[in-house]
Structure formats: structure tokens, C-alpha cells
Motif scaffolding. Structure first.
Motif, PDB file in Angstrom:
ATOM      1  N   THR A 326      44.172  26.243  24.631  1.00  0.00           N
ATOM      2  CA  THR A 326      43.026  25.757  23.881  1.00  0.00           C
ATOM      3  C   THR A 326      42.855  26.517  22.573  1.00  0.00           C
ATOM      4  N   ALA A 327      42.376  25.814  21.560  1.00  0.00           N
ATOM      5  CA  ALA A 327      42.075  26.470  20.289  1.00  0.00           C
ATOM      6  C   ALA A 327      40.774  27.254  20.363  1.00  0.00           C
ATOM      7  N   GLY A 328      39.990  27.047  21.424  1.00  0.00           N
ATOM      8  CA  GLY A 328      38.755  27.802  21.607  1.00  0.00           C
ATOM      9  C   GLY A 328      37.618  27.359  20.709  1.00  0.00           C
ATOM     10  N   GLN A 329      37.696  26.133  20.182  1.00  0.00           N
ATOM     11  CA  GLN A 329      36.688  25.685  19.219  1.00  0.00           C
ATOM     12  C   GLN A 329      35.595  24.822  19.838  1.00  0.00           C
ATOM     13  N   CYS A 330      35.892  24.148  20.952  1.00  0.00           N
ATOM     14  CA  CYS A 330      34.887  23.243  21.511  1.00  0.00           C
ATOM     15  C   CYS A 330      34.810  23.415  23.024  1.00  0.00           C
ATOM     16  N   GLY A 331      33.624  23.211  23.557  1.00  0.00           N
ATOM     17  CA  GLY A 331      33.376  23.440  24.975  1.00  0.00           C
ATOM     18  C   GLY A 331      34.249  22.642  25.914  1.00  0.00           C
ATOM     19  N   PRO A 332      34.457  21.330  25.665  1.00  0.00           N
ATOM     20  CA  PRO A 332      35.282  20.554  26.591  1.00  0.00           C
ATOM     21  C   PRO A 332      36.684  21.124  26.777  1.00  0.00           C
ATOM     22  N   CYS A 333      37.195  21.776  25.754  1.00  0.00           N
ATOM     23  CA  CYS A 333      38.537  22.356  25.837  1.00  0.00           C
ATOM     24  C   CYS A 333      38.470  23.807  26.332  1.00  0.00           C
ATOM     25  N   TYR A 334      37.660  24.622  25.662  1.00  0.00           N
ATOM     26  CA  TYR A 334      37.614  26.058  25.938  1.00  0.00           C
ATOM     27  C   TYR A 334      37.042  26.359  27.321  1.00  0.00           C
ATOM     28  N   LEU A 335      36.012  25.591  27.724  1.00  0.00           N
ATOM     29  CA  LEU A 335      35.402  25.803  29.036  1.00  0.00           C
ATOM     30  C   LEU A 335      35.837  24.753  30.050  1.00  0.00           C
ATOM     31  N   GLY A 336      35.967  23.504  29.580  1.00  0.00           N
ATOM     32  CA  GLY A 336      36.246  22.413  30.502  1.00  0.00           C
ATOM     33  C   GLY A 336      37.626  22.458  31.124  1.00  0.00           C
ATOM     34  N   LEU A 337      38.660  22.781  30.345  1.00  0.00           N
ATOM     35  CA  LEU A 337      40.018  22.781  30.906  1.00  0.00           C
ATOM     36  C   LEU A 337      40.226  23.903  31.926  1.00  0.00           C
ATOM     37  N   PRO A 338      39.744  25.125  31.694  1.00  0.00           N
ATOM     38  CA  PRO A 338      39.837  26.132  32.769  1.00  0.00           C
ATOM     39  C   PRO A 338      39.084  25.722  34.028  1.00  0.00           C
ATOM     40  N   ASP A 339      37.909  25.095  33.872  1.00  0.00           N
ATOM     41  CA  ASP A 339      37.156  24.638  35.047  1.00  0.00           C
ATOM     42  C   ASP A 339      37.925  23.545  35.790  1.00  0.00           C
ATOM     43  N   LEU A 340      38.526  22.635  35.034  1.00  0.00           N
ATOM     44  CA  LEU A 340      39.318  21.578  35.655  1.00  0.00           C
ATOM     45  C   LEU A 340      40.494  22.164  36.425  1.00  0.00           C
ATOM     46  N   THR A 341      41.153  23.146  35.828  1.00  0.00           N
ATOM     47  CA  THR A 341      42.299  23.774  36.493  1.00  0.00           C
ATOM     48  C   THR A 341      41.871  24.507  37.758  1.00  0.00           C
ATOM     49  N   ALA A 342      40.732  25.208  37.709  1.00  0.00           N
ATOM     50  CA  ALA A 342      40.240  25.915  38.892  1.00  0.00           C
ATOM     51  C   ALA A 342      39.922  24.929  40.020  1.00  0.00           C
ATOM     52  N   SER A 343      39.320  23.799  39.666  1.00  0.00           N
ATOM     53  CA  SER A 343      39.017  22.782  40.680  1.00  0.00           C
ATOM     54  C   SER A 343      40.298  22.178  41.242  1.00  0.00           C
ATOM     55  N   LEU A 344      41.282  21.956  40.363  1.00  0.00           N
ATOM     56  CA  LEU A 344      42.561  21.417  40.811  1.00  0.00           C
ATOM     57  C   LEU A 344      43.256  22.381  41.765  1.00  0.00           C
ATOM     58  N   GLU A 345      43.220  23.665  41.445  1.00  0.00           N
ATOM     59  CA  GLU A 345      43.855  24.656  42.321  1.00  0.00           C
ATOM     60  C   GLU A 345      43.138  24.706  43.676  1.00  0.00           C
ATOM     61  N   ASP A 346      41.811  24.618  43.654  1.00  0.00           N
ATOM     62  CA  ASP A 346      41.047  24.582  44.905  1.00  0.00           C
ATOM     63  C   ASP A 346      41.437  23.365  45.740  1.00  0.00           C
ATOM     64  N   LEU A 347      41.617  22.240  45.081  1.00  0.00           N
ATOM     65  CA  LEU A 347      42.017  21.015  45.771  1.00  0.00           C
ATOM     66  C   LEU A 347      43.390  21.170  46.416  1.00  0.00           C
ATOM     67  N   VAL A 348      44.327  21.731  45.671  1.00  0.00           N
ATOM     68  CA  VAL A 348      45.693  21.882  46.179  1.00  0.00           C
ATOM     69  C   VAL A 348      45.746  22.889  47.316  1.00  0.00           C
ATOM     70  N   ARG A 349      44.825  23.830  47.327  1.00  0.00           N
ATOM     71  CA  ARG A 349      44.771  24.819  48.419  1.00  0.00           C
ATOM     72  C   ARG A 349      44.122  24.260  49.679  1.00  0.00           C
ATOM     73  N   GLY A 350      43.619  23.032  49.627  1.00  0.00           N
ATOM     74  CA  GLY A 350      43.014  22.437  50.808  1.00  0.00           C
ATOM     75  C   GLY A 350      41.517  22.312  50.716  1.00  0.00           C
ATOM     76  N   GLY A 351      40.989  22.132  49.496  1.00  0.00           N
ATOM     77  CA  GLY A 351      39.543  22.115  49.292  1.00  0.00           C
ATOM     78  C   GLY A 351      38.831  20.866  49.756  1.00  0.00           C
ATOM     79  N   GLY A 352      39.575  19.852  50.159  1.00  0.00           N
ATOM     80  CA  GLY A 352      38.950  18.666  50.721  1.00  0.00           C
ATOM     81  C   GLY A 352      38.265  17.781  49.702  1.00  0.00           C
ATOM     82  N   GLN A 353      37.405  16.902  50.198  1.00  0.00           N
ATOM     83  CA  GLN A 353      36.760  15.890  49.368  1.00  0.00           C
ATOM     84  C   GLN A 353      35.898  16.513  48.280  1.00  0.00           C
ATOM     85  N   ARG A 354      35.243  17.621  48.585  1.00  0.00           N
ATOM     86  CA  ARG A 354      34.385  18.251  47.583  1.00  0.00           C
ATOM     87  C   ARG A 354      35.206  18.710  46.381  1.00  0.00           C
TER      88      ARG A 354
END
Length: 480
Positions: A326-354
Motif C-alpha cells: 500500500t502507498a499508505g495514503q487512503c484508509g481502504p488500502c492502508y487499513l482495509g487490506l491488512p484487515d482483509l488479509t487478517a480475516s482471510l488468514e483466520d478463515l483459512v485457519r478454520g474460522g468458520g462462517q464468522r
């Protein structure tokens, strides 16, 4: 041939790679022998030629080159100023090496295309943006071989980041060294380098333009399909660059590189989409074919995924890398992409429907809201991955994994290590707390223990590594 520059192969008659049948690099004298003198065409004639051969940008978006050229002509007339021609040679996509190969081995075709466009527009200058020392050196050598060029051509070295190649970021970087996307919807054709109307396209596009200008539309159209004439450069598995006419079956191209479709094929690189094995087997190399099957040609990166690796952990790796870019200039990229990745990793680890719902929310949160297209493309990559690897997704979501490790098949840039995390296996109790602090370095195997005993730590993550060591209740980690 192996190493770097990457090996090249071609199907049929080489066009952009003409001369490489017997040479490692085509210097200026050899270039003139192979291709002949460079013609001169007025702007509208050049636009008509580009339109006739359906020349589109080969950097990802596939925007018609003729429309770009005419947009600059209109901006110049409106503002009564001279334009700038820019070659995007940054190629920040880790799985793509085609532009780098052109700039290292046949640089004069790229320079020719830029100069043809510059002459047609009466441009003030040509600027070539690069990020690597090798391409900078090759271009400076090529310009020295020509002795003099008009208008002047400058080579600008910029930071090696994924977002450096975004159009407005490249224009800003050439202007003042700050290669960050501008946002605001201002087109470079209206205001680019130094605020001047700017014709910007990537290295392969200009090389194709140089060939088309020499050959003319009818000979150019004799290669490839009627709808998409000419050749295309592809980077296969991040290692081999192929020149192929459009219309060649994708399976044929992969087989020439000793590969098959595996679990699926990522087309268009990390801003692209996955083709299922069935779709990949029926695909031919063309923009239309890939789109019809749910993919995208993009910048020509083709990445088959072998059966031996876990597809979802590969996806997490790439999602994490895109979040870091991320270029770190806007929230959807700077904050949103790390949050998306963390949720994706949780899902792949067996996080279920939530966890699955959080991933869906994360993709919606970043789409259509960034200063550039990076967050949209990252979300599109994740969505395509979940759709194509849906069986694996079910296994991971509800059973915690598929049992296959990530073999790091999808290429990422090498990161210099500033140290290593070492696991003392006699103490490790598989608490898993360390990976929560240092997910970029410590990954757990199917048994819940770290997947490796020695893991390199890049300099930017040393402080996180120290926290991971402190957090281990069994005192099983140390940094050395």
C-alpha cells in the motif's frame, strides 16, 4: 539459458524478440539490421494504425492506445502546450518479467516506439521510468549507442514498489521523485509529468507500436487472430518469458515450459483472476478468451498452481504482500487490506462462517474507495481465489486445513534478512501465540507447530519478532 535475464522462447516467427535467435542483446547496429530505419508518422495516422491493429496497453488495463494518443492531442490543442511521452518500465508485479526482458535484451524497440509517438506529438521530452539497476543501465547504454536522440530521452530510477507503476504515481515520480498515486480522477493525458499532457504506456506497448509502424497494418495483422492481431508477451510461472501469437492454446504455452494447468491458473498476475483447470484447458491466449472464461490477460503474467501446494495459503501470502505494498495514503488500502488479509488468514485457519463473513465485509469495504485501483484489484484477487478454490475453502473453514503446506510457489520479491527466528523444538508446546504477532514469518503446520525451525526475519519486522519471542510462554523462540 538460465538465471537473469530470464530465458525466452517464442512460437512461430519472433517479432519483438527478433534478433535474439543469435544474440543475447540486440544493440543499435544489430537492431537496424533486423528492423530497419524508424519511420515518421503524423499523430492521426499513428492513431489510425494503432486502431487498425487493435493495439492496447500491455501493462494491465488493456486501454486502446489510439484513444490515449487522441486524448493527448486534444489536451495539447486545448492547453497550447507541448506534451511528454512516458514509458512505464517499472514492472512492479513480481510475477511479470516481460518488460524487464525487453529493456534488457531488445531496448531499442521500446525506445523507437516512444520516439515515434514523441515525433507525432511534437513532445518536449521522453521519460522512461524504471526501478531496477539493470534496466537503467541497459537503457543508458542503448541511448549512448544512438549518440543523439530528439526529443531528449531521460531514464528515471524510482523506488521498487508495486504502486510505483500506477499511472499517476509514475508521472509524479518522474516529476518530483514522489511515486505515489494522485487520485482525484485526473488523467495523465490531461495533466501528467510536470502538469503537461502525457502519453503514458508500458514498454511492450511501445515495442509493439514500433513494429506496427514499420510493417504497416496489413502485414501486422497476418499474425495472431483477426480480432486481436499480433503477438503477446507472457511471463510463465514468474520465470520464463514467451512471445506467442494470439490464438495459441494456453495449454500449449504451458507445456512448452514443462508445466500443466495444475489446480488452476492465475492469469493477469496478482491484479488478475484464476481460471479453473477446465477453463484453462479450453483457453487460448487472447484477451477475449480469458475474459469469456472469467479471467483477464492483464500484464501477461501466467501462474499455474501445482497440485502439491495449498492454494489458500498461497493466496494468503499474496494478499499479505499486496497489503504491505500500500502507498499508505487512503484508509481502504492502508487499513482495509491488512484487515482483509487478517480475516482471510483466520478463515483459512478454520474460522468458520464468522470469518467468511468478515472476509466478505472486508472486500466490500475496500472496493471503489481507494485513491488508485490497488485495493479493488486486491479484493478481486481474493474473491476469485475463494470462488475457484471453493472445495479447499470448505475443508479449511470447517476442518482447519487441507493437510498440504504452502510451498511458496507464487513468486514474491526476495527480502533481505536482518536476522532469523529459531525454534527450540525441545520446548515448543504449539501454543501458536507467536504467529499472531509475526504472521509474515511464522506459519503453523497442520499439527499446530511452526512449519519451519529457522525463519528469516526482514529488517522491518525485527521489532515484531522481538515481541513474538517475548510472547512465547514456553520460551521456545530466540532471535539470532
Amino acid at each position: 539459458m538460465s538465471g537473469f535475464p530470464p530465458p525466452v522462447i517464442w512460437f512461430g516467427r519472433p517479432v519483438l524478440f527478433a534478433g535474439l535467435e543469435s544474440l543475447d542483446r540486440v544493440d543499435y547496429r544489430s537492431h537496424l539490421v533486423v528492423h530497419g530505419q524508424m519511420p515518421a508518422l503524423p499523430a492521426e495516422e499513428l492513431a489510425e494504425l494503432a486502431e487498425n491493429v487493435d493495439l492496447r496497453g500491455r501493462g494491465g488495463a488493456g486501454f486502446p492506445f489510439a484513444r490515449k494518443l487522441r486524448a493527448v492531442v486534444k489536451a495539447v490543442a486545448r492547453r497550447r502546450t507541448r506534451p511528454v511521452v512516458v514509458v512505464n518500465g517499472t514492472e512492479g508485479e513480481p510475477s511479470c518479467l516481460k518488460d524487464t526482458t525487453l529493456l534488457l535484451r531488445t531496448p531499442h524497440l521500446v525506445v523507437d516506439g516512444a520516439l515515434i509517438a514523441a515525433a507525432a506529438l511534437d513532445a518536449e521530452q521522453v521519460a522512461i521510468g524504471v526501478t531496477r539497476a539493470g534496466t537503467e543501465e541497459s537503457l543508458r547504454r542503448a541511448l549512448a549507442e544512438r549518440r543523439s536522440v530528439k526529443p531528449p530521452v531521460t531514464v528515471v530510477r524510482l523506488p521498487e514498489r508495486f504502486v510505483t507503476g500506477e499511472g499517476s504515481a509514475l508521472a509524479r515520480g518522474i516529476t518530483n521523485g514522489i511515486a505515489l498515486p494522485r487520485g482525484g480522477g485526473v488523467r495523465t493525458s490531461d495533466s501528467g509529468v510536470g502538469g503537461a499532457p502525457t502519453l503514458l504506456s508500458n514498454a511492450e506497448t511501445y515495442a509493439q507500436l514500433a513494429v506496427a509502424a514499420r510493417w504497416g497494418a496489413l502485414p501486422y495483422r497476418e499474425i495472431g487472430t483477426p480480432e486481436e492481431p499480433g503477438t503477446v508477451l507472457l511471463t510463465i510461472a514468474g520465470s520464463t518469458v514467451v512471445e506467442t501469437p494470439t490464438g495459441v492454446p494456453l495449454e500449449t504455452v504451458l507445456a512448452a515450459c514443462g508445466l500443466d494447468v495444475g489446480q488452476g491458473v492465475l492469469v493477469g498476475g496478482y491484479h488478475g483472476k484464476w481460471l479453473t483447470p477446465e477453463a484453462a484447458r479450453s483457453a487460448v491466449v487472447s484477451r477475449q478468451s480469458f475474459q469469456r472464461l472469467g479471467g483477464a490477460l492483464g500484464a501477461g503474467a501466467i501462474l499455474p498452481l501445482p497440485e502439491t501446494t495449498c492454494p489458500l495459503w498461497e493466496v494468503v501470502r499474496i494478499s499479505r504482500w499486496m497489503a504491505d505494498e500500500t502507498a499508505g495514503q487512503c484508509g481502504p488500502c492502508y487499513l482495509g487490506l491488512p484487515d482483509l488479509t487478517a480475516s482471510l488468514e483466520d478463515l483459512v485457519r478454520g474460522g468458520g462462517q464468522r470469518a467468511f463473513d468478515r472476509v466478505q465485509d472486508g472486500m466490500r469495504a475496500v472496493t471503489g474507495r481507494g485513491a488508485c485501483s490497488h485495493p479493488d484489484a486486491a479484493a478481486r484477487f481474493v474473491a476469485s481465489s475463494l470462488a475457484v478454490f471453493d472445495d479447499d475453502l470448505v475443508t479449511h473453514t470447517y476442518q482447519g486445513g487441507c493437510g498440504r503446506p504452502s510451498q511458496d510457489v507464487l513468486p514474491l520479491p526476495e527480502v533481505e534478512s536482518a536476522g532469523t527466528i529459531v525454534v527450540d523444538w525441545t520446548l515448543c508446546e504449539a501454543h501458536g501465540l507467536c504467529t499472531g504477532v509475526l504472521p509474515d514469518v511464522i506459519r503453523l503446520g497442520a499439527d499446530g507447530f511452526p512449519a519451519a525451525g529457522v525463519m528469516p526475519v526482514p529488517a522491518r519486522l525485527l521489532s515484531q519478532a522481538a515481541r513474538a519471542v517475548d510472547r512465547c510462554p514456553a520460551l521456545a523462540l530466540r532471535i539470532q
